[in-house]
Write an enzyme that holds these catalytic residues in place. Structure first.
Site, mmCIF file in Angstrom:
data_model
loop_
_atom_site.group_PDB
_atom_site.id
_atom_site.type_symbol
_atom_site.label_atom_id
_atom_site.label_comp_id
_atom_site.label_asym_id
_atom_site.label_seq_id
_atom_site.Cartn_x
_atom_site.Cartn_y
_atom_site.Cartn_z
ATOM 1 N N HIS A 109 0.879 -1.169 0.000
ATOM 2 C CA HIS A 109 0.000 0.000 0.000
ATOM 3 C C HIS A 109 0.911 1.212 0.000
ATOM 4 O O HIS A 109 1.844 1.300 0.807
ATOM 5 C CB HIS A 109 -0.921 0.000 1.213
ATOM 6 C CG HIS A 109 -1.813 1.199 1.307
ATOM 7 N ND1 HIS A 109 -2.438 1.745 0.204
ATOM 8 C CD2 HIS A 109 -2.186 1.965 2.369
ATOM 9 C CE1 HIS A 109 -3.170 2.788 0.593
ATOM 10 N NE2 HIS A 109 -3.026 2.937 1.891
ATOM 11 N N ASP A 192 -7.450 3.449 -3.189
ATOM 12 C CA ASP A 192 -7.617 2.533 -2.064
ATOM 13 C C ASP A 192 -8.246 3.260 -0.873
ATOM 14 O O ASP A 192 -9.206 2.771 -0.264
ATOM 15 C CB ASP A 192 -6.266 1.944 -1.681
ATOM 16 C CG ASP A 192 -6.377 0.854 -0.627
ATOM 17 O OD1 ASP A 192 -6.709 -0.282 -0.994
ATOM 18 O OD2 ASP A 192 -6.133 1.140 0.562
#
Length: 334
Positions: A109, A192
Site C-alpha cells: 500500500h 484505495d
C-alpha cells in the site's frame, strides 16, 4: 484507457533467484505473502519484533524471525508490510540506515511513500505489489491453486529490472494467476483510501447502522433489523462479486429490483456525491494523511475512543447473540 494486465506467462520467478526477500511484519499480509513466496521456492526471511503474537505466529510457521534492522541488512528485496501508522518511524530508525544501493524497497500500500513518510535513499528502487484482498484470502486462494489479483507500480526512476522483480514477486504470491494490473503509486494509494472511506468500510458501515437504527426506532424487533440490514448484505455482495450489478438484479425479485432503481437514488443523492468528491479531494491533497499521522503521534485517542464506542452499539450486541445461534457461520468476535 485500457489497463495493462499481466498473467503467469508474463512473469518469471528466475528474477528472484539468488535474492533474499525480507518481509517486515508478519501480520495480515505478511504471513500470507511470506508463506506463498516460500512455497514458490523463494528465499524469505522475516523481520518481526520478538515478544509479539506475530513473532510467535512466524515461528509456528517454521520461520526464524529477526529484528527488522537485521532482516534489512540480510536481504536484497525489502517489503514493508507493517501497519501504515508505524511505518514512518520504523523506516527512519531501522530500515533506511540499513538499505544498500541496488536494494528494492517494496510495499503493498503506497500510503507512506506517496505522502512522504518513507523516502528511500538514492540507488534504491521503489516497487509496489498490492493484492486486492486480505491476507487470509491471499493465502487460501494460493493453496487452492488460484490467486488474488494484484496491482503493480514502480517508484519514480525505477528500472525495468525492478518491474521484472515485481512481476516475479506477484507470481510468487499467486497474483499472476488472477491478473496483475499496472498502475501508479499515487493511483493505488488514492483509490484505495477512497474505496475504504466511501464504500467498503465507511459508507457501508454507516448505511448499515443508519438502516438498523431506523427500523428499531420505528418499533421493529432488533433481530429483524439485524437480518434485513446486515446479515443479508453478504448475499447481495456475493452476487456483485459473481456478476456485477446486473447479475444481482437478475437474481433478486422484481420487487427488489424495482425498489433498487426507484429508492436507491433517494439514498445516494447529489449531496452524497458532493461529499464523496470532497473526501476524494482531502485524500488527494494530503489532508486525510496529515490527520491520520497527527492522530497517531498523539496516541490515537479519538480513534481508540470511537472504536470502543462502536463495539458497544446495539447492532453489535444483537449480532453477537444471533451469530452464536447460526452454527454454519465461523463466528468471529473481537
Amino acid at each position: 484507457m485500457t489497463a495493462k494486465i499481466y498473467y503467469d506467462n508474463d512473469a518469471d520467478l528466475s528474477h528472484l533467484k539468488g535474492k533474499t526477500v525480507a518481509i517486515l511484519g508478519y501480520g495480515s499480509q505478511g504471513h500470507a505473502q511470506a508463506q506463498n513466496l516460500r512455497d514458490s521456492g523463494c528465499q524469505v526471511i522475516i523481520g518481526q519484533r520478538e515478544g509479539s503474537p506475530n513473532y510467535d505466529l512466524a515461528v509456528s510457521h517454521k520461520f526464524q524471525p529477526m529484528p527488522v534492522a537485521d532482516a534489512v541488512k540480510a536481504s536484497d528485496v525489502v517489503n514493508i508490510l507493517l501497519p501504515d501508522e508505524v511505518q514512518g518511524d520504523i523506516f527512519r530508525e531501522h530500515i533506511r540506515p540499513n538499505l544498500k544501493p541496488g536494494n528494492v524497497l517494496m510495499c503493498s500500500h503506497g500510503f507512506n511513500i506517496h505522502f512522504g513518510q518513507v523516502e528511500p535513499p538514492k540507488g534504491v528502487d521503489v516497487l509496489l505489489v498490492a493484492p486486492k484482498g486480505p491476507g487470509h484470502l491471499v493465502r487460501s486462494e494460493y493453496v487452492k491453486g488460484g490467486g488474488v489479483p494484484c496491482l503493480i507500480a514502480l517508484g519514480e526512476g525505477a528500472s525495468d529490472k525492478t518491474r521484472q522483480i515485481g512481476l516475479a514477486y506477484a507470481k510468487g504470491i499467486g497474483g499472476t494467476r488472477g491478473g496483475v494490473i499496472e498502475t501508479t503509486i499515487a493511483e493505488e494509494t488514492e483509490t484505495d483510501l477512497f474505496g475504504e472511506q466511501v464504500v467498503l468500510c465507511g459508507g457501508v458501515s454507516e448505511l448499515v447502522k443508519a438502516a438498523f437504527e431506523t427500523l428499531v426506532d420505528a418499533g421493529y424487533q432488533p433481530e429483524m433489523a439485524y437480518f434485513e440490514c446486515m446479515h443479508e448484505l453478504k448475499l447481495i455482495v456475493d452476487l456483485f462479486y459473481q456478476g456485477g450489478l446486473s447479475y444481482m438484479r437478475y437474481s433478486v425479485s422484481n420487487t427488489a429490483e424495482y425498489g433498487d432503481y426507484t429508492r436507491g437514488p433517494r439514498i445516494i443523492t447529489d449531496e452524497t456525491r458532493k461529499v464523496m468528491k470532497q473526501i476524494l479531494t482531502e485524500i488527494q491533497n494530503g489532508q486525510f494523511a496529515r490527520e491520520w499521522i497527527l492522530e497517531n503521534r498523539a496516541g490515537a485517542p479519538a480513534f481508540k475512543a470511537t472504536r470502543r464506542r462502536d463495539r458497544n452499539l446495539e447492532i453489535e450486541h444483537v449480532g453477537r447473540r444471533l451469530r452464536k445461534l447460526m452454527s454454519w457461520i465461523d463466528s468471529k468476535e473481537v
